[in-house]
Motif scaffolding. Structure first.
Motif, PDB file in Angstrom:
ATOM      1  N   UNK A   1       2.128  45.839  67.120  1.00 57.81           N
ATOM      2  CA  UNK A   1       1.417  45.431  65.903  1.00 57.81           C
ATOM      3  C   UNK A   1       2.185  45.885  64.666  1.00 57.81           C
ATOM      4  N   UNK A   2       2.736  47.092  64.681  1.00 52.88           N
ATOM      5  CA  UNK A   2       3.511  47.597  63.546  1.00 52.88           C
ATOM      6  C   UNK A   2       4.755  46.727  63.323  1.00 52.88           C
ATOM      7  N   UNK A   3       5.439  46.371  64.412  1.00 51.77           N
ATOM      8  CA  UNK A   3       6.617  45.517  64.289  1.00 51.77           C
ATOM      9  C   UNK A   3       6.237  44.140  63.747  1.00 51.77           C
ATOM     10  N   UNK A   4       5.123  43.584  64.199  1.00 51.94           N
ATOM     11  CA  UNK A   4       4.684  42.268  63.722  1.00 51.94           C
ATOM     12  C   UNK A   4       4.297  42.331  62.242  1.00 51.94           C
ATOM     13  N   UNK A   5       3.678  43.433  61.803  1.00 53.62           N
ATOM     14  CA  UNK A   5       3.329  43.567  60.387  1.00 53.62           C
ATOM     15  C   UNK A   5       4.591  43.601  59.530  1.00 53.62           C
ATOM     16  N   UNK A   6       5.646  44.257  60.005  1.00 59.95           N
ATOM     17  CA  UNK A   6       6.901  44.288  59.254  1.00 59.95           C
ATOM     18  C   UNK A   6       7.530  42.900  59.175  1.00 59.95           C
ATOM     19  N   UNK A   7       7.425  42.118  60.247  1.00 57.15           N
ATOM     20  CA  UNK A   7       7.918  40.742  60.237  1.00 57.15           C
ATOM     21  C   UNK A   7       7.125  39.911  59.223  1.00 57.15           C
ATOM     22  N   UNK A   8       5.806  40.102  59.192  1.00 58.17           N
ATOM     23  CA  UNK A   8       4.968  39.362  58.239  1.00 58.17           C
ATOM     24  C   UNK A   8       5.327  39.716  56.802  1.00 58.17           C
ATOM     25  N   UNK A   9       5.583  40.994  56.519  1.00 60.52           N
ATOM     26  CA  UNK A   9       5.967  41.399  55.164  1.00 60.52           C
ATOM     27  C   UNK A   9       7.267  40.717  54.773  1.00 60.52           C
ATOM     28  N   UNK A  10       8.235  40.719  55.676  1.00 61.02           N
ATOM     29  CA  UNK A  10       9.516  40.062  55.391  1.00 61.02           C
ATOM     30  C   UNK A  10       9.307  38.573  55.114  1.00 61.02           C
ATOM     31  N   UNK A  11       8.460  37.949  55.907  1.00 63.94           N
ATOM     32  CA  UNK A  11       8.172  36.523  55.736  1.00 63.94           C
ATOM     33  C   UNK A  11       7.535  36.250  54.373  1.00 63.94           C
ATOM     34  N   UNK A  12       6.577  37.080  53.963  1.00 66.31           N
ATOM     35  CA  UNK A  12       5.889  36.833  52.696  1.00 66.31           C
ATOM     36  C   UNK A  12       6.733  37.245  51.500  1.00 66.31           C
ATOM     37  N   UNK A  13       7.729  38.092  51.703  1.00 62.49           N
ATOM     38  CA  UNK A  13       8.666  38.387  50.615  1.00 62.49           C
ATOM     39  C   UNK A  13       9.522  37.159  50.332  1.00 62.49           C
ATOM     40  N   UNK A  14       9.861  36.430  51.383  1.00 65.59           N
ATOM     41  CA  UNK A  14      10.688  35.235  51.195  1.00 65.59           C
ATOM     42  C   UNK A  14       9.867  34.046  50.704  1.00 65.59           C
ATOM     43  N   UNK A  15       8.677  33.844  51.264  1.00 66.57           N
ATOM     44  CA  UNK A  15       7.877  32.660  50.961  1.00 66.57           C
ATOM     45  C   UNK A  15       6.812  32.899  49.901  1.00 66.57           C
ATOM     46  N   UNK A  16       6.324  34.110  49.795  1.00 67.14           N
ATOM     47  CA  UNK A  16       5.231  34.406  48.892  1.00 67.14           C
ATOM     48  C   UNK A  16       3.889  34.198  49.574  1.00 67.14           C
TER      49      UNK A  16
END
Length: 121
Positions: free
Chosen positions: A50-65
């Motif tokens: 879950x922690x790894x997936x949350x970090x992936x989501x943060x990276x995704x929303x930094x790029x896309x908003x």
């Protein structure tokens, strides 16, 4: 000829054996309780995923908003995405909460830039 010696065999009484069994059972019961607490209190594989997936989501929303608050379900884990205004100008706050069947697996907070989707932790 060889003389046979009559030896008396020493053994425990039934009461001594029962007392020893009760003591062993008590020790095992306490050990199982401690072992169970250690297993439930440690970091589980699901929490690390879950922690790894949350970090992936943060990276995704930094790029896309992030346009709006929402809940994502990935691999039976619910990720609640909450965005709010930050005290810092040009930045917004993003919080991601991970839970599975009502049990919290962790949360992650970060800052995102509203201008170009890039942010800082």
């Amino acid at each position: 000829m060889v003389k046979l010696k009559a030896k008396k065999i020493e053994a425990s009484t039934l009461v001594e054996v029962l007392i020893a069994m009760v003591v062993i059972m008590v020790v095992f019961s306490v050990a199982i309780g401690v072992f169970s607490n250690v297993l439930s209190g440690g970091i589980s594989l699901k929490k690390m995923q879950a922690q790894a997936q949350m970090e992936v989501l943060v990276k995704q929303f930094r790029e896309e908003g992030l346009k709006e608050d929402r809940v994502l379900k990935i691999d039976s884990v619910d990720y609640e995405l909450i965005s709010s205004e930050s005290d810092m100008q040009g930045m917004s706050r993003l919080e991601i909460r991970a839970s599975e069947r009502g049990r919290s697996l962790g949360n992650l907070k970060c800052l995102l830039s509203r201008d170009n989707g890039k942010g800082e932790d």
